[in-house]
Design an enzyme around this catalytic site. Structure first.
Site, PDB file in Angstrom:
ATOM      1  N   GLU A 455       0.810  -1.213   0.000  1.00 27.88           N
ATOM      2  CA  GLU A 455       0.000   0.000   0.000  1.00 27.88           C
ATOM      3  C   GLU A 455       0.848   1.269   0.000  1.00 27.88           C
ATOM      4  O   GLU A 455       0.464   2.282  -0.601  1.00 27.88           O
ATOM      5  CB  GLU A 455      -0.952  -0.013   1.199  1.00 27.88           C
ATOM      6  CG  GLU A 455      -2.110  -0.996   1.062  1.00 27.88           C
ATOM      7  CD  GLU A 455      -1.706  -2.461   1.294  1.00 27.88           C
ATOM      8  OE1 GLU A 455      -2.490  -3.355   0.948  1.00 27.88           O
ATOM      9  OE2 GLU A 455      -0.589  -2.689   1.828  1.00 27.88           O
ATOM     10  N   HIS A 525     -11.720  -7.069   7.592  1.00 26.30           N
ATOM     11  CA  HIS A 525     -12.472  -6.651   6.409  1.00 26.30           C
ATOM     12  C   HIS A 525     -13.701  -5.822   6.792  1.00 26.30           C
ATOM     13  O   HIS A 525     -14.605  -5.667   5.972  1.00 26.30           O
ATOM     14  CB  HIS A 525     -12.908  -7.871   5.581  1.00 26.30           C
ATOM     15  CG  HIS A 525     -11.765  -8.653   5.023  1.00 26.30           C
ATOM     16  ND1 HIS A 525     -11.093  -9.598   5.749  1.00 26.30           N
ATOM     17  CD2 HIS A 525     -11.160  -8.614   3.818  1.00 26.30           C
ATOM     18  CE1 HIS A 525     -10.132 -10.121   5.022  1.00 26.30           C
ATOM     19  NE2 HIS A 525     -10.152  -9.543   3.841  1.00 26.30           N
TER      20      HIS A 525
END
Length: 725
Positions: A455, A525
């Site tokens: 990321e 998540h």
């Protein structure tokens, strides 16, 4: 020695250093100028006329060689704080550098915002660095990618001039043979961004010249503690496509030969290069450090014998390029130049207090203005579509409009092996949620592509691209995994414009699926955490709750001139709630404008994201079962947020409930509640109340998730209690 697959490598040889007599004299003058500027700063610090000092002493030969080999205003530079000599060789003046040390209002690098040694110059292509180490390596990679893109797509360099278009102020210059320079201390090679940058530069054969300035210490940590085997060259030697050189960085002739060879390798597009120079650090890490606490006298004496300044002076005299008298005259001239520059810097005016808020956001494009307010295009019977559909359609239309838009991230491409996509053998993926489906197939692999699973790599490269004038729209696959990018976001993305006093900016869009209510999403998540990012000046934070708002706000995000964190709630991607026809390729919604979803008189509920449909369910029950009239505001935009709309509503209803998905403590609602208590006290007939998730993580088992996250029933009970107060 690196193998053939790793490109070329040299170890310690001088090669052929091709400079004229005049150039060698200028070379020594630059080295001496750099050292004497360091010395003057040390004196000013002792006199308490400046507030910090960190030197480039001992690095001068390596950096002057780089500066005299590369081309200011043609090549691009992402330096670090030891690079004083590089910047002087490129054309910065001592006055420029000392104005930053003083923190003057006329400091051309940052207007008194950055510490000394944060080298910045727009015309020289010296891009503003931060105090963070290694982050700039990824920016250099992104800059190189942008240069290559403009070379292949010169039409994309031509800007448009609409009042709501960031491109109006971003004319692009590029060169087919440009080199992107970035430097780093040996200690900082431990940072992940360094390795991620090497990875991407190697994969893409990008024109990046990495320079490792190895003075043996990371503050007090010696190289053998920081680097396995004590030598970074041995660790990187097998990266493909690279040219490597490991040299004595105190030997000016070896430095020039190595830099010329490396630059030629990069200019001819053979791939990236890395020059590892062994230099010395004759002064402590910084003025606030005392190296005598961790370095023995014998070691310091050995370093002094390798001082590049003394070696260069002796070589000039030995080769007959200068006499001792000529050296002395040159040094007296430099001493006077530095003294005069210091006097000029000390006499400069201090920054105006009114300058503080300038350049936090763009002054040219205001995404909160009415210029971004447009009506939806008439529908033609296409029917309602989901949020996911409209985000995809908006990305597609914006890419058709603007060739500077690039989309990348993890799994966003239809297929990295695009030959199978072109042949029809593969349907393609287009993101784990399919929001970028079909974009690569239409726009090609140089505009839509997959990134490494990293990321920080995504965000750092996008910053470098945006500095050059591209408009990266990147995707972080799940909000739960955004944290490796946090360093790039907080210390680089948000502050690029402010720290450079408006010289550089990085207006990227980061699309991020967020939130829970997934049934089984669990800890990794289902997270929310938007308040952490709204706490960061310089970044706009947007979170739509329905398809039409998603389309309008995303288009504003792409066309505005600020970095935008665009949060998309995963639960809302394909829900029946909030579907709408596609509003057309010009539909925009300004930032900072809440939307009234329901008018009411008894209390106001402020919410956003996936809580919007749940709040509306509760409001309907409150009306039918309790005859309570509830006004519902969807913020849509979290930074900036529309407090005026909240205040106007509370003045009518006299009660305020704030509902959000993130945990209650330290959440976004705390700021709204605090401001309401401070500014609306006389309009409130009850305490401001918050309803949010429990102060914990989201669990996998739905029985637990339903209790952890606020539900419509929870909103009903909280609102009823507030109405009854």
């Amino acid at each position: 020695m690196a193998g053939k697959a790793a490109g070329t490598a040299t170890r310690g040889g001088k090669g052929s250093a091709a400079l004229s007599r005049e150039q060698w004299i200028r070379f020594y003058r630059t080295m001496y100028l750099s050292r004497r500027t360091d010395d003057r700063e040390l004196l000013l610090k002792k006199q308490q006329k400046i507030f910090f000092q960190i030197s480039g002493a001992g690095h001068e030969a390596l950096l002057t060689a780089a500066g005299m080999t590369l081309r200011p205003g043609h090549d691009w530079f992402f330096p670090y704080y030891r690079d004083r000599a590089l910047c002087l060789a490129l054309g910065q003046t001592v006055v420029d550098q000392l104005l930053q040390a003083v923190g003057a209002g006329t400091d051309p690098q940052s207007g008194g915002r950055q510490m000394p040694s944060h080298w910045t110059n727009k015309s020289l292509n010296l891009v503003s660095p931060s105090s963070s180490t290694a982050t700039q390596c990824l920016h250099a990679v992104g800059c190189a990618e942008a240069g290559r893109y403009f070379h292949h797509h010169p039409e994309a360099a031509k800007g448009t001039y609409a009042p709501t278009d960031y491109r109006a102020w971003k004319d692009v210059q590029f060169h087919a043979d440009e080199v992107v320079y970035t430097s780093i201390g040996e200690g900082s090679t431990s940072q992940g961004e360094f390795w991620e940058a090497l990875n991407s530069a190697s994969n893409g054969k990008l024109p990046v010249l990495f320079v490792v300035e190895d003075n043996g210490y990371a503050i007090s940590t010696p190289v053998e503690t920081n680097t396995p085997g004590g030598n970074i060259s041995r660790l990187v030697a097998n990266f493909p496509n690279f040219h490597f050189a490991e040299i004595d960085g105190t030997d000016a002739q070896a430095c020039v030969a190595a830099m010329q060879e490396a630059a030629e390798y990069v200019r001819t597009r053979k791939g990236p290069a890395l020059v590892h120079g062994h230099v010395i650090r004759p002064y402590s890490h910084s003025q606030s450090d005392d190296e005598r606490q961790y370095r023995v006298a014998d070691e310091l004496e050995a370093d002094a014998l390798r001082d590049p300044l003394g070696r260069m002076q002796a070589w000039l005299i030995q080769e007959g390029l200068l006499t001792e008298d000529e050296v002395n005259a040159l040094e007296r001239e430099v001493d006077e130049e530095v003294r005069a520059a210091a006097d000029q810097a000390l006499a400069a005016p201090l920054p105006a207090i009114t300058s503080i808020p300038l350049h936090v956001y763009s002054e040219q494009v205001d995404p909160c203005s009415s210029a971004f307010s447009t009506a939806p295009a008439p529908t033609t019977g296409t029917g309602d579509r989901t949020m996911a559909d409209l985000i995809n359609a908006t990305l597609r239309d914006e890419m058709r409009r603007d060739e500077r838009i690039l989309i990348f991230g993890e799994d966003v491409a239809d297929a990295s092996r695009d030959q199978h996509l072109k042949s029809g053998a593969l349907k393609g993926k287009g993101g784990v949620f399919k929001l970028t489906s079909g974009l690569q197939a239409e726009f090609g692999s140089d505009r839509v592509f997959n990134s490494p699973l990293a990321e920080a790599n995504i965000t750092g490269r996008a910053i470098g691209m945006a500095v050059r004038g591209l408009k990266p729209v990147v995707e972080i696959q799940f909000f739960d995994y955004i944290w490796p990018a946090m360093h790039q976001m907080r210390n680089e993305l948000s502050v690029m414009r402010w720290r450079s006093n408006g010289l550089f900016s990085s207006p990227i869009v980061m699309r991020v699926p967020i939130g829970g209510y997934l049934t089984g999403g669990s800890i990794y998540h289902s997270q929310s955490g938007e308040s952490i990012f709204t706490h960061t000046p310089g970044v706009r934070v947007i979170m739509p709750s329905n398809a039409l708002d998603a389309a309008g706000l995303l288009r504003t995000a792409i066309r505005c001139d600020d970095p935008v964190l665009f949060l998309e709630h995963k639960r809302l991607y394909r829900e029946a709630f909030g579907r709408a026809p596609y509003p057309g390729p010009e539909y925009m919604i300004p930032f900072g404008k809440a939307k009234q979803l329901r008018a009411g008189t008894d209390l106001t509920i402020v919410t956003y994201g996936a809580l919007v449909p749940r709040v509306l369910q509760a409001a309907q029950r409150l009306s039918s079962e309790r005859d309570i009239s509830t006004e519902v505001l969807d913020l849509r935009s979290l930074s900036p947020y529309d407090f005026e709309a909240i205040a106007e509503s509370v003045r009518r209803t006299n009660r305020l409930l704030i509902v959000h998905e993130d945990m209650r403590s330290w959440g976004f609602g705390a700021e709204v509640a605090a401001r309401a208590a401070e500014e609306l006290f006389h309009d409130l007939d009850a305490p401001v109340r918050r309803l949010a998730s429990m102060d914990t993580f989201v669990a996998y088992q739905p029985v637990l998730e339903d209790v952890i996250l606020p539900q419509a029933d929870d909103v009903f009970r909280a609102a009823a209690e507030l109405a009854d107060f």
